[in-house]
Design an enzyme around this catalytic site. Structure first.
Site, mmCIF file in Angstrom:
data_model
loop_
_atom_site.group_PDB
_atom_site.id
_atom_site.type_symbol
_atom_site.label_atom_id
_atom_site.label_comp_id
_atom_site.label_asym_id
_atom_site.label_seq_id
_atom_site.Cartn_x
_atom_site.Cartn_y
_atom_site.Cartn_z
ATOM 1 N N ASN A 10 0.811 -0.893 -0.040
ATOM 2 C CA ASN A 10 -0.012 0.054 0.140
ATOM 3 C C ASN A 10 0.796 1.387 -0.042
ATOM 4 O OD1 ASN A 10 -1.844 1.949 0.552
ATOM 5 N ND2 ASN A 10 -2.409 1.220 2.451
ATOM 6 N N TRP A 11 1.052 1.787 -1.217
ATOM 7 C CA TRP A 11 1.962 2.913 -1.222
ATOM 8 C C TRP A 11 1.531 4.267 -0.724
ATOM 9 C CZ3 TRP A 11 4.227 2.193 -6.867
ATOM 10 C CH2 TRP A 11 4.648 0.882 -6.939
ATOM 11 N N LYS A 12 0.184 4.432 -0.321
ATOM 12 C CA LYS A 12 -0.472 5.291 0.176
ATOM 13 C C LYS A 12 -0.393 6.850 -0.515
ATOM 14 C CE LYS A 12 -0.409 3.242 4.891
ATOM 15 N NZ LYS A 12 -0.403 3.478 6.304
ATOM 16 N N HIS A 96 -9.578 1.146 4.775
ATOM 17 C CA HIS A 96 -8.522 1.292 5.296
ATOM 18 C C HIS A 96 -8.507 2.226 6.588
ATOM 19 C CE1 HIS A 96 -4.411 2.504 6.489
ATOM 20 N NE2 HIS A 96 -3.763 1.393 5.728
ATOM 21 N N GLU A 98 -7.280 4.673 7.631
ATOM 22 C CA GLU A 98 -6.873 6.260 7.409
ATOM 23 C C GLU A 98 -7.856 6.757 6.685
ATOM 24 O OE1 GLU A 98 -2.937 5.447 5.576
ATOM 25 O OE2 GLU A 98 -1.968 5.106 7.254
ATOM 26 N N GLU A 168 -5.424 -4.974 10.613
ATOM 27 C CA GLU A 168 -4.426 -3.737 10.776
ATOM 28 C C GLU A 168 -4.851 -3.038 12.021
ATOM 29 O OE1 GLU A 168 -2.427 -2.729 6.929
ATOM 30 O OE2 GLU A 168 -4.255 -1.435 7.228
ATOM 31 N N GLY A 174 2.432 2.410 10.737
ATOM 32 C CA GLY A 174 3.330 3.393 10.486
ATOM 33 C C GLY A 174 3.972 3.916 11.846
ATOM 34 N N SER A 214 3.456 -2.160 10.350
ATOM 35 C CA SER A 214 4.646 -2.100 10.483
ATOM 36 C C SER A 214 5.305 -3.300 10.372
ATOM 37 C CB SER A 214 5.134 -1.494 12.192
ATOM 38 O OG SER A 214 4.754 -0.276 12.297
ATOM 39 N N GLY A 235 2.736 -1.076 4.115
ATOM 40 C CA GLY A 235 2.723 0.463 3.962
ATOM 41 C C GLY A 235 4.272 0.789 3.776
ATOM 42 N N GLY A 236 4.856 1.375 4.634
ATOM 43 C CA GLY A 236 6.127 1.964 4.562
ATOM 44 C C GLY A 236 7.251 1.333 3.836
HETATM 45 P P1 PGA Z 1 2.564 0.351 7.620
HETATM 46 O O1 PGA Z 1 1.224 0.630 7.119
HETATM 47 O O2 PGA Z 1 3.172 -0.991 7.188
HETATM 48 O O3 PGA Z 1 3.379 1.546 7.316
HETATM 49 O O4 PGA Z 1 2.381 0.247 9.245
HETATM 50 C C1 PGA Z 1 0.417 -0.566 6.822
HETATM 51 C C2 PGA Z 1 -0.853 0.085 6.212
HETATM 52 O O5 PGA Z 1 -1.408 1.131 6.570
HETATM 53 O O6 PGA Z 1 -1.594 -0.904 5.273
#
Ligand code: PGA
Length: 261
Positions: A10-12, A96, A98, A168, A174, A214, A235-236
């Site tokens: 997930n490149w956000k 998600h 977010e 998640e 994050g 994470s 994500g990251g």
């Molecule tokens: P993260 O994000 O790996 O940076 O914690 C995961 C996500 O939000 O899908």
């Protein structure tokens, strides 16, 4: 029952078009020997088509990070299901945290989005997870149960081309605070039980449940070696080709139970 491992990035809100193509090219080559795991890249809308074109002759698939639940209309700034598939997306991430947190997406809206994705034959990664406060208050089971029941009730599993759940925990996204493999596996088992209540035990046994929060190269094997963890939503660490490749190629030799259910 064996479930195929899935690794999704997930490149956000990261990567310009040229940066996205660059990352996709690198992943296409670094992951080209991987044929026993599904890989899905979820760039921002603007890079969907270029990334889809970059990976089209590989086994890597592409997903959008969101979509509107209506097919078209006066929704300024929104992107429709047909627009994402036309751009090359096979998958969409729905719910998600977010989006729930910053864009007020609630269970009722997410139900609409899930129904639309099923109708439009778009494969779904549906995210659920509790906040830190909810965990501290002992409400993990309650929150996860309502997040699944209030969104999936009324939908039939065969309506979906594919439904994948991503657990998640919000406090792990994050933050570098990964859930322990045991905490994550426990949550996945609970989710599978709820899925069995909503659908059937047989269907619940087939649904892949990814862990997200994470996930890094150093903790991937331990998390992904758990019995009910069928992959990761990253994500990251999905923004760097080396890190995401290391996660995709995580070594589970010590934990071969992942193929048993
Ligand atoms: P993260 O994000 O790996 O940076 O914690 C995961 C996500 O939000 O899908």
């Amino acid at each position: 029952m064996s479930r195929r491992m899935m690794l999704a990035g997930n490149w956000k809100m990261n990567k310009t078009i040229s940066e996205a193509i660059n990352l996709a090219v690198r992943l296409k080559y670094s992951c080209n020997s991987v044929n026993d795991r599904d890989i899905v890249l979820c760039p921002p809308y603007t890079s969907l088509k270029p990334v889809a074109e970059t990976v089209k002759d590989s086994s890597i698939e592409v997903g959008a990070q969101n979509m509107h639940h209506q097919l078209s209309g006066p929704y300024t700034g929104e992107v429709s299901p047909e627009m994402i598939t036309d751009a090359g997306a096979d998958w969409v991430i729905i719910g998600h945290s977010e989006r729930r947190q910053h864009f007020s997406e609630d269970n009722q809206l997410l139900h609409e989005k899930l129904a639309t994705a099923a109708r439009e034959e778009i494969k779904v990664i549906f995210c659920v997870g509790e906040t830190e406060q909810q965990r501290d208050e002992g409400k993990v089971a309650e929150v996860l149960t309502s997040q699944l029941k209030e969104t999936l009730s009324g939908l039939d599993h065969p309506d979906f081309v594919e439904l994948v759940i991503a657990y998640e925990p919000v406090w792990a996204i994050g933050t570098g605070n990964t859930a322990t493999p045991e905490q994550a596996n426990q949550a996945h088992q609970l989710l599978r039980q709820v899925l069995a209540d909503i659908f059937t035990a047989e269907i619940a046994g087939q649904i892949r449940i990814l862990y997200g929060g994470s996930v890094k190269p150093h903790n991937a094997a331990q998390l992904l070696g758990q019995s009910d963890i069928d992959g990761a939503l990253v994500g990251g660490a999905s923004l760097a080709a080396d890190d995401f490749t290391a996660i995709v190629k995580f070594d589970t030799e010590e934990n071969i139970s992942i193929v048993d259910f």
